[in-house]
Motif scaffolding. Structure first.
Motif, PDB file in Angstrom:
ATOM      1  N   GLU A  34      54.976  35.819  38.012  1.00  0.00           N
ATOM      2  CA  GLU A  34      55.451  36.468  36.795  1.00  0.00           C
ATOM      3  C   GLU A  34      56.024  37.856  37.102  1.00  0.00           C
ATOM      4  O   GLU A  34      57.091  38.219  36.606  1.00  0.00           O
ATOM      5  CB  GLU A  34      54.290  36.582  35.796  1.00  0.00           C
ATOM      6  CG  GLU A  34      54.745  36.523  34.365  1.00  0.00           C
ATOM      7  CD  GLU A  34      53.584  36.405  33.389  1.00  0.00           C
ATOM      8  OE1 GLU A  34      53.729  37.011  32.306  1.00  0.00           O
ATOM      9  OE2 GLU A  34      52.565  35.742  33.685  1.00  0.00           O
ATOM     10  N   PRO A  48      50.768  44.399  31.343  1.00  0.00           N
ATOM     11  CA  PRO A  48      50.725  43.336  30.332  1.00  0.00           C
ATOM     12  C   PRO A  48      50.510  41.943  30.940  1.00  0.00           C
ATOM     13  O   PRO A  48      49.855  41.093  30.340  1.00  0.00           O
ATOM     14  CB  PRO A  48      52.094  43.406  29.644  1.00  0.00           C
ATOM     15  CG  PRO A  48      52.747  44.652  30.103  1.00  0.00           C
ATOM     16  CD  PRO A  48      52.039  45.128  31.325  1.00  0.00           C
ATOM     17  N   ASN A  73      46.780  41.716  31.699  1.00  0.00           N
ATOM     18  CA  ASN A  73      46.032  41.577  30.448  1.00  0.00           C
ATOM     19  C   ASN A  73      46.151  40.173  29.868  1.00  0.00           C
ATOM     20  O   ASN A  73      45.155  39.601  29.417  1.00  0.00           O
ATOM     21  CB  ASN A  73      46.496  42.612  29.419  1.00  0.00           C
ATOM     22  CG  ASN A  73      46.098  44.022  29.798  1.00  0.00           C
ATOM     23  OD1 ASN A  73      45.190  44.236  30.600  1.00  0.00           O
ATOM     24  ND2 ASN A  73      46.790  45.001  29.242  1.00  0.00           N
ATOM     25  N   ARG A  74      47.352  39.613  29.867  1.00  0.00           N
ATOM     26  CA  ARG A  74      47.566  38.249  29.344  1.00  0.00           C
ATOM     27  C   ARG A  74      46.755  37.216  30.112  1.00  0.00           C
ATOM     28  O   ARG A  74      46.379  36.187  29.574  1.00  0.00           O
ATOM     29  CB  ARG A  74      49.046  37.868  29.429  1.00  0.00           C
ATOM     30  CG  ARG A  74      49.867  38.256  28.247  1.00  0.00           C
ATOM     31  CD  ARG A  74      51.203  37.520  28.203  1.00  0.00           C
ATOM     32  NE  ARG A  74      51.996  37.605  29.421  1.00  0.00           N
ATOM     33  CZ  ARG A  74      52.810  38.611  29.732  1.00  0.00           C
ATOM     34  NH1 ARG A  74      52.926  39.643  28.931  1.00  0.00           N
ATOM     35  NH2 ARG A  74      53.504  38.589  30.843  1.00  0.00           N
ATOM     36  N   ASN A  75      46.519  37.499  31.388  1.00  0.00           N
ATOM     37  CA  ASN A  75      45.794  36.556  32.238  1.00  0.00           C
ATOM     38  C   ASN A  75      44.302  36.878  32.340  1.00  0.00           C
ATOM     39  O   ASN A  75      43.603  36.320  33.186  1.00  0.00           O
ATOM     40  CB  ASN A  75      46.428  36.542  33.638  1.00  0.00           C
ATOM     41  CG  ASN A  75      47.766  35.820  33.647  1.00  0.00           C
ATOM     42  OD1 ASN A  75      47.821  34.611  33.613  1.00  0.00           O
ATOM     43  ND2 ASN A  75      48.857  36.578  33.658  1.00  0.00           N
TER      44      ASN A  75
END
Length: 152
Positions: free
Chosen positions: A59, A15, A18-20
């Motif tokens: 992160e 995740p 994917n967010r980045n």
């Protein structure tokens, strides 16, 4: 143990990638000398920047510190997969169709365990490859490693 750690980390990092706008390419957890190393390889079409690596590293490090799924002390490395990128997913074999690849197999194919040729894609679990003008269908389960070939 390495495979279990890799599976746990994959669920956590996917995740974030994917967010980045990044693709998770591979995860390796191995012992090198006295140290355990957790390597996360990310990519994107235009190439991975140092900022991308640092962002994912920060992160992921925060989440790993909170969830603490790895019982040993380890070093975390986040980087691009390099020019000899491993091909792991069906999408990789489709995306890099037309490129030269190096494939290693568990058992000989046409008398060879190391093949170099043009990737044609994947079809029904068979990697399609042209080696010396001959088209081969290599069962995926017989492939120990597939990587983009380094061409100069």
């Amino acid at each position: 143990m390495g495979r279990k750690v890799e599976e746990v980390v994959e669920v956590l990092v996917e995740p974030i990638a994917n967010r980045n706008g990044l693709e998770l390419v591979d995860i390796e957890y191995s012992k090198e000398g006295q140290d355990w190393i957790l390597r996360v390889f990310i990519d994107k079409k235009e190439g991975v920047s140092l900022d991308d690596c640092q962002s994912v590293s920060r992160e992921l490090s925060d989440i790993l510190d909170k969830k603490d799924p790895i019982d040993k002390t380890y070093l975390l490395e986040v980087s691009s997969p390099g020019i000899d990128r491993p091909l792991k997913k069906d999408e990789d074999f489709i995306r890099f169709s037309g490129r030269k690849v190096d494939i290693s197999t568990y058992a000989p194919i046409n008398g060879e365990k190391k093949l170099n040729g043009e990737l044609l894609g994947i079809d029904e679990g068979n990697i399609k490859l042209v080696v010396d003008g001959e088209e081969l269908n290599i069962p995926r389960e017989k492939v120990s490693q597939a990587r983009l070939a380094v061409e100069f």
